[in-house]
Design a protein around this motif. Structure first.
Motif, PDB file in Angstrom:
ATOM      1  N   UNK A 111       0.860  -1.040   0.064  1.00 51.82           N
ATOM      2  CA  UNK A 111       0.147  -0.040  -0.069  1.00 51.82           C
ATOM      3  C   UNK A 111       0.601   1.117  -0.233  1.00 51.82           C
ATOM      4  N   UNK A 112       1.548   1.480   0.445  1.00 52.32           N
ATOM      5  CA  UNK A 112       3.116   2.280   0.697  1.00 52.32           C
ATOM      6  C   UNK A 112       4.026   2.506  -0.647  1.00 52.32           C
ATOM      7  N   UNK A 113       3.521   1.467  -1.263  1.00 57.58           N
ATOM      8  CA  UNK A 113       4.419   1.781  -2.798  1.00 57.58           C
ATOM      9  C   UNK A 113       3.480   1.987  -3.654  1.00 57.58           C
ATOM     10  N   UNK A 114       2.048   1.706  -3.196  1.00 56.23           N
ATOM     11  CA  UNK A 114       1.268   1.970  -4.506  1.00 56.23           C
ATOM     12  C   UNK A 114       1.514   3.565  -3.773  1.00 56.23           C
ATOM     13  N   UNK A 115       0.154   4.201  -3.021  1.00 53.33           N
ATOM     14  CA  UNK A 115       0.928   5.309  -2.286  1.00 53.33           C
ATOM     15  C   UNK A 115       1.909   6.700  -2.577  1.00 53.33           C
ATOM     16  N   UNK A 116       3.049   5.945  -3.126  1.00 50.17           N
ATOM     17  CA  UNK A 116       4.289   6.915  -3.749  1.00 50.17           C
ATOM     18  C   UNK A 116       3.979   6.743  -5.069  1.00 50.17           C
ATOM     19  N   UNK A 117       3.290   5.683  -6.076  1.00 52.18           N
ATOM     20  CA  UNK A 117       3.407   5.822  -7.122  1.00 52.18           C
ATOM     21  C   UNK A 117       1.993   6.726  -7.384  1.00 52.18           C
ATOM     22  N   UNK A 118       0.722   6.828  -6.103  1.00 53.17           N
ATOM     23  CA  UNK A 118      -0.251   7.587  -6.682  1.00 53.17           C
ATOM     24  C   UNK A 118       0.697   9.285  -6.538  1.00 53.17           C
ATOM     25  N   UNK A 119       1.169   9.396  -5.502  1.00 53.64           N
ATOM     26  CA  UNK A 119       1.950  10.949  -5.332  1.00 53.64           C
ATOM     27  C   UNK A 119       2.368  11.554  -6.545  1.00 53.64           C
ATOM     28  N   UNK A 120       3.636  10.129  -6.497  1.00 54.86           N
ATOM     29  CA  UNK A 120       3.775  11.330  -8.334  1.00 54.86           C
ATOM     30  C   UNK A 120       3.372  10.867  -9.333  1.00 54.86           C
ATOM     31  N   UNK A 121       2.032  10.128  -9.424  1.00 57.06           N
ATOM     32  CA  UNK A 121       1.342  11.020 -10.231  1.00 57.06           C
ATOM     33  C   UNK A 121       0.318  12.053 -10.234  1.00 57.06           C
ATOM     34  N   UNK A 122      -0.030  11.904  -9.031  1.00 55.22           N
ATOM     35  CA  UNK A 122      -0.772  13.235  -9.081  1.00 55.22           C
ATOM     36  C   UNK A 122       0.248  14.546  -9.195  1.00 55.22           C
ATOM     37  N   UNK A 123       1.507  14.442  -8.927  1.00 57.82           N
ATOM     38  CA  UNK A 123       2.686  15.331  -9.173  1.00 57.82           C
ATOM     39  C   UNK A 123       2.944  15.916 -10.870  1.00 57.82           C
ATOM     40  N   UNK A 124       2.918  14.628 -11.323  1.00 58.08           N
ATOM     41  CA  UNK A 124       3.324  15.530 -12.423  1.00 58.08           C
ATOM     42  C   UNK A 124       1.783  16.042 -12.907  1.00 58.08           C
ATOM     43  N   UNK A 125       0.202  15.830 -12.596  1.00 58.32           N
ATOM     44  CA  UNK A 125      -0.238  16.633 -13.229  1.00 58.32           C
ATOM     45  C   UNK A 125      -0.636  17.976 -12.766  1.00 58.32           C
ATOM     46  N   UNK A 126       0.314  18.082 -11.677  1.00 53.64           N
ATOM     47  CA  UNK A 126       0.306  19.274 -10.331  1.00 53.64           C
ATOM     48  C   UNK A 126       1.666  20.324 -11.624  1.00 53.64           C
ATOM     49  N   UNK A 127       1.973  19.836 -12.595  1.00 53.54           N
ATOM     50  CA  UNK A 127       2.654  20.461 -13.266  1.00 53.54           C
ATOM     51  C   UNK A 127       1.908  21.508 -13.940  1.00 53.54           C
ATOM     52  N   UNK A 128       0.423  20.878 -14.419  1.00 52.81           N
ATOM     53  CA  UNK A 128       0.634  21.140 -15.954  1.00 52.81           C
ATOM     54  C   UNK A 128      -1.056  22.010 -14.984  1.00 52.81           C
ATOM     55  N   UNK A 129      -1.393  21.499 -14.024  1.00 53.24           N
ATOM     56  CA  UNK A 129      -2.975  21.937 -13.628  1.00 53.24           C
ATOM     57  C   UNK A 129      -3.020  22.717 -12.001  1.00 53.24           C
ATOM     58  N   UNK A 130      -1.730  22.510 -11.550  1.00 53.16           N
ATOM     59  CA  UNK A 130      -1.400  23.665 -10.518  1.00 53.16           C
ATOM     60  C   UNK A 130      -2.235  22.909  -9.030  1.00 53.16           C
ATOM     61  N   UNK A 131      -2.201  21.325  -9.561  1.00 57.86           N
ATOM     62  CA  UNK A 131      -3.194  20.562  -8.216  1.00 57.86           C
ATOM     63  C   UNK A 131      -2.438  20.890  -6.961  1.00 57.86           C
ATOM     64  N   UNK A 132      -1.556  20.350  -7.200  1.00 62.27           N
ATOM     65  CA  UNK A 132      -0.451  20.718  -5.529  1.00 62.27           C
ATOM     66  C   UNK A 132       0.039  22.168  -5.594  1.00 62.27           C
ATOM     67  N   UNK A 133       0.245  22.877  -5.975  1.00 59.47           N
ATOM     68  CA  UNK A 133       0.825  24.004  -6.385  1.00 59.47           C
ATOM     69  C   UNK A 133       1.314  24.531  -6.873  1.00 59.47           C
ATOM     70  N   UNK A 134       0.749  25.936  -7.389  1.00 59.62           N
ATOM     71  CA  UNK A 134       1.692  26.582  -8.489  1.00 59.62           C
ATOM     72  C   UNK A 134       2.701  27.746  -8.896  1.00 59.62           C
ATOM     73  N   UNK A 135       3.019  28.825  -9.317  1.00 56.85           N
ATOM     74  CA  UNK A 135       3.734  29.733  -9.037  1.00 56.85           C
ATOM     75  C   UNK A 135       3.061  31.148 -10.404  1.00 56.85           C
ATOM     76  N   UNK A 136       2.971  32.001  -9.500  1.00 58.21           N
ATOM     77  CA  UNK A 136       2.639  32.933 -10.024  1.00 58.21           C
ATOM     78  C   UNK A 136       3.693  34.374 -11.260  1.00 58.21           C
TER      79      UNK A 136
END
Length: 428
Positions: A111-136
């Motif tokens: 489950x920890x491995x799965x969470x790590x993979x999910x977190x990295x995938x959402x992080x990649x999505x963040x680079x295009x959508x600002x899901x976790x963070x963004x820059x002004x």
């Protein structure tokens, strides 16, 4: 650059230096690299990368040029990504520590491995959508609407590691368990604080500090276990080689050490091998009891150990009999003096206890390759060949037999390779 940014960078550079030292220490201290050791080194490398990328994000923030634009984004992405990777490393480290070589991985680890993979995938999505963070437009970092989700993933992963650790608590020593439990305190508190208020990079620093504390305590426990095992080994070896009643070498160990010494002897070496036997020991046991008999066995052993040197070899040959190898001397004066002291002390102790206890001694004397000293008519410098240990034992035994037969409480000396005893039957 602000003072706060400089403070962050300085702290993180110091942290990188400490992690590097610890990683080198782990690598050097463990010649045989187990999987657990490799994970520890990877965790130290992850800590260094985490601090380095966070320092870069603080260095380039607010700067609006093209280099800063990309460096801030790369460094922030790396900080989040390394956090998730580190979570997997830590979960693996926990499992390798608690598993005791079990091959089946628990659901919590997967489950920890799965969470790590999910977190990295959402992080990649963040680079295009600002899901976790963004820059002004000023290249300044801001939290996104789902920033708390990134922290929830980390907290859930840590909780699963904690569950796995507690589930296998019985497999761990107390120090190891406490050292691993300490890891959860600072990162969890830092994660909760950072989720509520953004200021310092407490999460990165907390992970690094907790990792070093955990590994230091782990190293201390490993050293304690090593010394405990060494002490147990030394104790077992001592007990295997020594007589429990007297503390002297037992027959097997004494025989081994003496034979090894004889194997190294050449024509210029000399020594004296002697049997010591308590006279009429059966009578002592029958008259005074076995407790008194055991006392005299210990007393004779103590006196022999006191009179002769530490590098001489003395063993309990069996029952009331002792075998001693006096090394590097064949002096009759030394023999008479030391045995005189032995007989006199034994007589004093016997008198104090109101008992008639004495010993007989048989000696085989091995002199150096000197014809005159041996009385064999050999010319000086003639080789006498190798010294036969079994023959020396047999001659010392014959000398003891003669002493007990004709004059108990004294000693008899046979010179090595002679058929007749030397005229050295002396009463103390």
């Amino acid at each position: 650059m602000t003072v706060r940014a400089m403070f962050h960078i300085c702290m993180e550079l110091w942290g990188i230096f400490i992690c590097l030292i610890c990683a080198c220490g782990i690598f050097i201290a463990t010649p045989h690299k187990t999987r657990r050791t490799r994970i520890k080194i990877l965790m130290q490398i992850a800590c260094m990368l985490l601090l380095g990328t966070d320092a870069l994000s603080w260095y380039f923030r607010v700067d609006a040029d093209e280099t800063a634009y990309y460096m801030v984004r790369i460094s922030n992405f790396s900080v989040f990504c390394i956090n998730y990777i580190f979570m997997s490393f830590f979960a693996t480290y926990v499992w390798l520590t608690v598993s005791k070589h079990q091959h089946r991985k628990p659901a919590a680890l997967r489950a920890v491995y799965a969470l790590s993979v999910i977190g990295i995938l959402l992080l990649i999505i963040t680079q295009f959508t600002g899901l976790f963070y963004y820059f002004d437009d000023h290249n300044l970092y801001h939290r996104g609407n789902f920033y708390l989700l990134s922290q929830a993933i980390a907290v859930l992963g840590i909780a699963l590691c904690l569950f796995m650790l507690i589930s296998y608590r019985k497999n761990l020593d107390r120090i190891i368990f406490l050292s691993m439990m300490s890891f959860f305190v600072l990162p969890v508190l830092a994660t909760i604080y950072q989720a509520l208020a953004y200021s310092f990079s407490l999460q990165c620093l907390a992970i690094v500090i907790s990792t070093q504390i955990m590994f230091v305590m782990d190293t201390v426990e490993m050293n304690m276990r090593f010394h405990s095992q060494q002490a147990a080994y030394e104790k077992a070896r001592y007990e295997a080689e020594h007589d429990g009643m007297t503390g002297l070498l037992n027959k097997e160990a004494g025989w081994k050490h003496m034979r090894k010494y004889f194997d190294r002897m050449d024509s210029h070496d000399e020594a004296m091998l002697m049997f010591v036997d308590i006279d009429d020991f059966k009578t002592i046991n029958d008259t005074y009891g076995h407790t008194v008999g055991d006392f005299w066995i210990r007393e004779v052993a103590s006196q022999l150990r006191h009179i002769y040197r530490q590098d001489d070899i003395i063993c309990r040959y069996g029952g009331d009999e002792f075998l001693a190898l006096i090394r590097n001397t064949a002096s009759e004066q030394v023999l008479e003096t030391t045995l005189g002291m032995f007989f006199q002390q034994l007589a004093r102790t016997s008198e104090q206890h109101g008992q008639d206890v004495h010993c007989s001694v048989g000696v085989c004397r091995i002199a150096a390759a000197d014809g005159a000293s041996l009385g064999t008519g050999r010319a000086d410098g003639d080789a006498i060949g190798s010294v036969d240990f079994d023959q020396c034992v047999a001659q010392a035994d014959l000398a003891l037999y003669e002493t007990k037969r004709f004059n108990k409480g004294t000693f008899t000396v046979y010179n090595y390779d002679r058929s007749q005893p030397a005229p050295a039957n002396i009463r103390a």
